[in-house]
Design an enzyme around this catalytic site. Structure first.
Site, mmCIF file in Angstrom:
data_model
loop_
_atom_site.group_PDB
_atom_site.id
_atom_site.type_symbol
_atom_site.label_atom_id
_atom_site.label_comp_id
_atom_site.label_asym_id
_atom_site.label_seq_id
_atom_site.Cartn_x
_atom_site.Cartn_y
_atom_site.Cartn_z
ATOM 1 N N HIS A 68 3.339 -58.312 76.563
ATOM 2 C CA HIS A 68 3.038 -57.573 77.799
ATOM 3 C C HIS A 68 3.110 -58.494 79.015
ATOM 4 C CE1 HIS A 68 -0.906 -59.401 77.203
ATOM 5 N NE2 HIS A 68 -1.218 -59.049 78.431
ATOM 6 N N ARG A 69 3.054 -59.795 78.768
ATOM 7 C CA ARG A 69 3.331 -60.800 79.797
ATOM 8 C C ARG A 69 4.280 -61.819 79.166
ATOM 9 N NH1 ARG A 69 1.013 -57.990 82.930
ATOM 10 N NH2 ARG A 69 -0.881 -58.375 84.125
ATOM 11 N N LYS A 73 2.644 -67.423 74.670
ATOM 12 C CA LYS A 73 2.127 -68.789 74.616
ATOM 13 C C LYS A 73 1.261 -68.964 73.383
ATOM 14 C CE LYS A 73 1.743 -72.557 77.110
ATOM 15 N NZ LYS A 73 2.040 -73.301 75.887
ATOM 16 N N LYS A 97 -7.122 -64.177 74.540
ATOM 17 C CA LYS A 97 -7.583 -65.349 75.289
ATOM 18 C C LYS A 97 -6.916 -65.413 76.664
ATOM 19 C CE LYS A 97 -7.704 -68.882 72.604
ATOM 20 N NZ LYS A 97 -7.380 -70.053 71.770
ATOM 21 N N LYS A 109 1.895 -67.727 68.210
ATOM 22 C CA LYS A 109 1.417 -68.903 67.472
ATOM 23 C C LYS A 109 2.480 -69.301 66.472
ATOM 24 C CE LYS A 109 -2.343 -71.463 67.356
ATOM 25 N NZ LYS A 109 -3.293 -71.722 68.462
ATOM 26 N N SER A 366 -2.388 -75.644 79.975
ATOM 27 C CA SER A 366 -0.974 -75.458 79.629
ATOM 28 C C SER A 366 -0.273 -74.618 80.705
ATOM 29 C CB SER A 366 -0.824 -74.738 78.295
ATOM 30 O OG SER A 366 -0.896 -75.646 77.230
HETATM 31 P P1 NAD Z 1 -7.023 -81.528 64.985
HETATM 32 O O1 NAD Z 1 -6.043 -81.517 63.886
HETATM 33 O O2 NAD Z 1 -6.857 -82.477 66.105
HETATM 34 O O3 NAD Z 1 -8.505 -81.762 64.415
HETATM 35 C C1 NAD Z 1 -9.067 -81.014 63.377
HETATM 36 C C2 NAD Z 1 -10.271 -81.810 62.860
HETATM 37 O O4 NAD Z 1 -10.937 -81.032 61.869
HETATM 38 C C3 NAD Z 1 -9.884 -83.133 62.216
HETATM 39 O O5 NAD Z 1 -10.841 -84.121 62.539
HETATM 40 C C4 NAD Z 1 -9.929 -82.799 60.730
HETATM 41 O O6 NAD Z 1 -10.157 -83.934 59.919
HETATM 42 C C5 NAD Z 1 -11.091 -81.822 60.691
HETATM 43 N N1 NAD Z 1 -11.070 -80.962 59.515
HETATM 44 C C6 NAD Z 1 -9.997 -80.396 58.917
HETATM 45 N N2 NAD Z 1 -10.389 -79.690 57.846
HETATM 46 C C7 NAD Z 1 -11.729 -79.806 57.786
HETATM 47 C C8 NAD Z 1 -12.707 -79.300 56.906
HETATM 48 N N3 NAD Z 1 -12.378 -78.527 55.873
HETATM 49 N N4 NAD Z 1 -13.999 -79.610 57.154
HETATM 50 C C9 NAD Z 1 -14.348 -80.375 58.195
HETATM 51 N N5 NAD Z 1 -13.459 -80.888 59.063
HETATM 52 C C10 NAD Z 1 -12.169 -80.602 58.849
HETATM 53 O O7 NAD Z 1 -7.091 -80.012 65.505
HETATM 54 P P2 NAD Z 1 -7.554 -79.497 66.920
HETATM 55 O O8 NAD Z 1 -6.366 -79.390 67.788
HETATM 56 O O9 NAD Z 1 -8.749 -80.230 67.360
HETATM 57 O O10 NAD Z 1 -7.952 -77.992 66.560
HETATM 58 C C11 NAD Z 1 -9.216 -77.669 66.009
HETATM 59 C C12 NAD Z 1 -9.471 -76.192 66.188
HETATM 60 O O11 NAD Z 1 -9.418 -75.864 67.582
HETATM 61 C C13 NAD Z 1 -8.470 -75.263 65.513
HETATM 62 O O12 NAD Z 1 -9.126 -74.084 65.126
HETATM 63 C C14 NAD Z 1 -7.490 -74.951 66.635
HETATM 64 O O13 NAD Z 1 -6.795 -73.732 66.430
HETATM 65 C C15 NAD Z 1 -8.460 -74.844 67.792
HETATM 66 N N6 NAD Z 1 -7.840 -75.008 69.106
HETATM 67 C C16 NAD Z 1 -7.130 -76.151 69.413
HETATM 68 C C17 NAD Z 1 -6.596 -76.284 70.683
HETATM 69 C C18 NAD Z 1 -5.883 -77.546 71.127
HETATM 70 O O14 NAD Z 1 -5.565 -77.644 72.325
HETATM 71 N N7 NAD Z 1 -5.646 -78.511 70.275
HETATM 72 C C19 NAD Z 1 -6.722 -75.246 71.619
HETATM 73 C C20 NAD Z 1 -7.460 -74.109 71.274
HETATM 74 C C21 NAD Z 1 -8.008 -74.011 70.013
#
Ligand code: NAD
Length: 473
Positions: A68-69, A73, A97, A109, A366
């Site tokens: 829709h936009r 992303k 979001k 995604k 972003s």
């Molecule tokens: P990342 O890979 O940098 O970090 C994930 C962390 O979680 C790591 O330290 C990893 O060791 C740990 N981990 C993985 N499995 C685990 C488990 N079973 N138990 C405990 N710890 C565990 O990922 P991220 O980018 O920090 O993303 C984390 C969450 O945030 C995800 O749900 C992602 O979708 C969400 N998110 C990320 C962003 C972004 O900009 N990176 C933006 C919005 C949402």
């Protein structure tokens, strides 16, 4: 991807059920509601890459939830158990979001089944470039249609490879670098993007703690200062959130849970030192001075003020929701609380700040990066020195009129022009505050709605449905 209790809905089902819970307050045609929940397209790819003389086949997806936009992303996730269902759920959350925080993008995604730790940098580059090529060929990466970003297992390095791959396919596209965000600053990225999701968690929590009514519901008092916090996942999001909250807002990080277990220290953990320990040893276990527990998940249930799940989905389920002792659950990860667990927490009076609000900092910055890329100019380039000169004139006028000199520190603050990082942080702070206030306004319009997640969904659904109906379907 992660283990989920058999009694709980899957991540994808859960997101839809949460949507249904909110949409019932709005008088919308059923067809529009069904359409808003459905992923508009999902592209699955399988491709071979030669690794150490052997051909390995990789499988991945890019789901477009709503156009829709445009562009749509959403991040690209590298994880061994990633599934199409998971990518679809994450794409749907991206749509809600973006609408919630007024970022004019649709939701998408991507995911690749891979354990990135098993490959060398060189191998990862070849795999990433091949994955990007497959997506580019079908328009699933494009500055005007579909713009990925980092997610679990990916970061600025992968984004730079994707941007370069796109540029090789479309050398005449003047906006090529805008095909992906979260790039290194030296490759068209934006200062503050890498930390943005964690920074947004901090700004979102600060905004929550500005409302006495909301704090009262949790049973907590005062502001963030001294609050006892448990963080799950010290990756990009968890590390930055824990670092900023402990260094700038005075919270005490009393436990950190990661893949290999949890570390606990009631006096408060030093986040930088824990990060250095992870880099050195590969995990949190045996961090000096803290207690190590091998059963990390059980620490989600430990006594604390704020629990910040920042790792992955389905961590609080119907199995452990009844034992959560945090007063406030701040969802930094996507989907850490299942639909069923959400109902239990609500019933137990535990406030949840929902994921698609609290972790929106990443997509917000972003958006700023994408704007910088398509305008081809750094934020503040035209006005910074002009603002400085005006500030200086103001100080001089003040001194002339009062016959007193402005203290040096204040003088510098008054005439310093904002740099790019100042502007990014200001834009992010504004976005997080405005969105929270929009969510709160739902409580005035719909007094029956009591929780932030339903209110956030109502806000997002109203905007998306209006857009569909005005555009015509
Ligand atoms: P990342 O890979 O940098 O970090 C994930 C962390 O979680 C790591 O330290 C990893 O060791 C740990 N981990 C993985 N499995 C685990 C488990 N079973 N138990 C405990 N710890 C565990 O990922 P991220 O980018 O920090 O993303 C984390 C969450 O945030 C995800 O749900 C992602 O979708 C969400 N998110 C990320 C962003 C972004 O900009 N990176 C933006 C919005 C949402």
């Amino acid at each position: 991807m992660s283990q989920i209790a058999k009694t709980d809905s899957s991540f994808r089902e859960g997101v839809n059920l949460m949507f249904d819970q909110a949409v019932k307050y709005l008088k919308l045609p059923k067809g529009i509601c069904d359409y808003m929940k459905t992923c508009q397209s999902v592209y699955q790819v399988s491709f071979p890459v030669k690794i150490d003389g052997e051909y390995q086949v990789f499988h991945g997806w890019r789901a477009v939830h709503s156009e829709h936009r445009l562009p749509v992303k959403g991040g690209i996730r590298y994880a061994i158990n990633v599934t199409q269902e998971e990518v679809e759920a994450l794409a749907a959350l991206m749509t809600y979001k973006c609408a919630l925080v007024n970022v004019p993008f649709g939701g998408a995604k991507g995911g690749l089944c891979i354990n990135p730790k098993k490959y060398t940098e060189d191998q990862l580059e070849r795999i990433t470039r091949r994955f990007a090529t497959e997506l580019i060929k079908k328009g699933y990466i494009s500055p005007s249609l579909n713009v990925p970003a980092p997610d679990m297992g990916t970061g600025p390095r992968e984004m730079a490879w994707i941007a370069d791959t796109y540029r090789q396919h479309y050398p005449h596209d003047i906006n090529a670098v805008a095909c992906v965000t979260g790039k290194p600053v030296t490759q068209g990225g934006l200062p503050g993007r890498n930390e943005a999701t964690g920074r947004g968690v901090q700004y979102g929590l600060r905004e929550f703690f500005r409302y006495a009514d909301d704090i009262k519901k949790t049973g907590l008092q005062g502001d963030l200062e001294g609050k006892r916090v448990i963080v799950q996942g010290l990756g990009n999001v968890g590390y930055h959130a824990a670092k900023f909250l402990s260094e700038e807002d005075g919270v005490k990080i009393i436990a950190i849970i990661d893949r290999d277990g949890a570390i606990i220290d009631d006096k408060g953990l030093n986040v930088e030192a824990v990060k250095a320990h992870i880099t050195k040893t590969g995990g949190v276990s045996n961090f000096p001075g803290a207690k190590t527990l091998a059963d990390g998940v059980s620490v989600l249930e430990a006594d604390c003020d704020i629990l910040i799940p920042a790792a992955l989905e389905n961590q609080i389920t119907s199995q452990n929701a009844g034992r959560i002792r945090a007063k406030l659950v701040a969802e930094a990860a996507n989907g850490p609380v299942t639909y069923e667990a959400d109902a239990i927490l609500r019933q137990r009076g535990i406030t949840v700040i929902p994921d698609f609000y609290l972790n929106a900092g990443g997509v917000t910055v972003s958006y700023f990066e994408w704007i910088k890329n398509i305008t081809h100019i750094r934020f503040g380039r035209m006005e910074r020195r002009y603002d400085e000169a005006k500030g200086l004139s103001f100080v001089e006028a003040l001194e002339t009129l009062t016959d007193k000199s402005v203290p040096v520190k204040l003088r510098k603050e008054i005439f310093r022009g904002a740099d790019e990082l100042d502007l990014v942080r200001s834009g992010l702070d504004d976005t997080m505050r405005e969105a929270y206030q929009e969510i709160r306004r739902v409580f005035e319009r719909f007094p029956e709605v009591k929780d932030l997640r339903t209110a956030a969904f109502i806000t997002a659904i109203e905007k998306i449905s209006r857009s569909h109906m005005e555009m015509g379907i």
